[in-house]
Design an enzyme around this catalytic site. Structure first.
Site, PDB file in Angstrom:
ATOM      1  N   ASN A  83      47.314  84.134 -45.876  1.00 26.75           N
ATOM      2  CA  ASN A  83      47.423  85.214 -44.896  1.00 26.75           C
ATOM      3  C   ASN A  83      47.437  84.647 -43.475  1.00 26.75           C
ATOM      4  O   ASN A  83      46.733  83.678 -43.193  1.00 26.75           O
ATOM      5  CB  ASN A  83      46.237  86.174 -45.029  1.00 26.75           C
ATOM      6  CG  ASN A  83      46.137  86.792 -46.404  1.00 26.75           C
ATOM      7  OD1 ASN A  83      47.137  87.073 -47.038  1.00 26.75           O
ATOM      8  ND2 ASN A  83      44.926  86.995 -46.871  1.00 26.75           N
ATOM      9  N   VAL A  91      40.771  86.545 -42.530  1.00 27.88           N
ATOM     10  CA  VAL A  91      39.413  86.696 -42.015  1.00 27.88           C
ATOM     11  C   VAL A  91      38.991  85.429 -41.276  1.00 27.88           C
ATOM     12  O   VAL A  91      38.529  85.489 -40.143  1.00 27.88           O
ATOM     13  CB  VAL A  91      38.415  87.033 -43.148  1.00 27.88           C
ATOM     14  CG1 VAL A  91      36.994  87.090 -42.621  1.00 27.88           C
ATOM     15  CG2 VAL A  91      38.800  88.355 -43.795  1.00 27.88           C
ATOM     16  N   HIS A  96      44.466  78.612 -44.710  1.00 27.55           N
ATOM     17  CA  HIS A  96      43.960  78.324 -46.045  1.00 27.55           C
ATOM     18  C   HIS A  96      44.779  79.051 -47.100  1.00 27.55           C
ATOM     19  O   HIS A  96      45.315  80.122 -46.848  1.00 27.55           O
ATOM     20  CB  HIS A  96      42.475  78.679 -46.183  1.00 27.55           C
ATOM     21  CG  HIS A  96      42.129  80.092 -45.850  1.00 27.55           C
ATOM     22  ND1 HIS A  96      42.121  80.590 -44.558  1.00 27.55           N
ATOM     23  CD2 HIS A  96      41.777  81.132 -46.642  1.00 27.55           C
ATOM     24  CE1 HIS A  96      41.756  81.860 -44.569  1.00 27.55           C
ATOM     25  NE2 HIS A  96      41.550  82.219 -45.831  1.00 27.55           N
TER      26      HIS A  96
END
Length: 134
Positions: A83, A91, A96
């Protein structure tokens, strides 16, 4: 590395993790709040919030390590998720990949896929714009 980044602290050993792989460029560790057993994160050691912030050479191991994780966990079905940005559900502001085994309907990643129908003309225009920038 960013001083306040939790993943940078994990890379430096300031925060413990359950490491499953480490090289000069890449670290992989089990997610402490997994969606299923075997859910792991693969991160570049080079800090950057989004994929486009990371040099290509620092990205080269991410997918191969995710594939090795999938094989090592024995996952027959799994999601590889990455993302970029808050609206895209990122977040931690450090690039990652998630390798998330999908052993059954209840465990692993659940997603919806709200397809659109922009029409051929709009897609053709978009194609030309993207190709010009590649």
């Amino acid at each position: 590395m960013a001083a306040s980044c939790i993943f940078c602290k994990i890379i430096k050993g300031e925060i413990p993790s359950m490491k499953v792989f480490e090289s000069e460029k890449t670290l992989a560790f089990l997610d402490i709040n997994p969606l299923s057993l075997g859910h792991a994160l693969v991160i570049p050691k080079h800090h950057g919030a989004t994929l486009t912030d990371i040099p290509d050479d620092s990205l080269s191991e991410l997918l191969p390590v995710a594939a090795k994780l999938a094989r090592a966990t024995g996952a027959e079905q799994y999601n590889i998720l990455q993302n970029n940005g808050e609206m895209a559900h990122q977040v931690v502001k450090h690039v990652h990949l998630h390798m998330i085994p999908k052993p059954n309907e209840n465990e692993g990643l659940g997603i919806s896929w709200p397809q659109q129908n922009p029409g051929k003309e709009k897609l053709q225009k978009l194609l030309e714009e993207i190709k010009a920038k590649m």
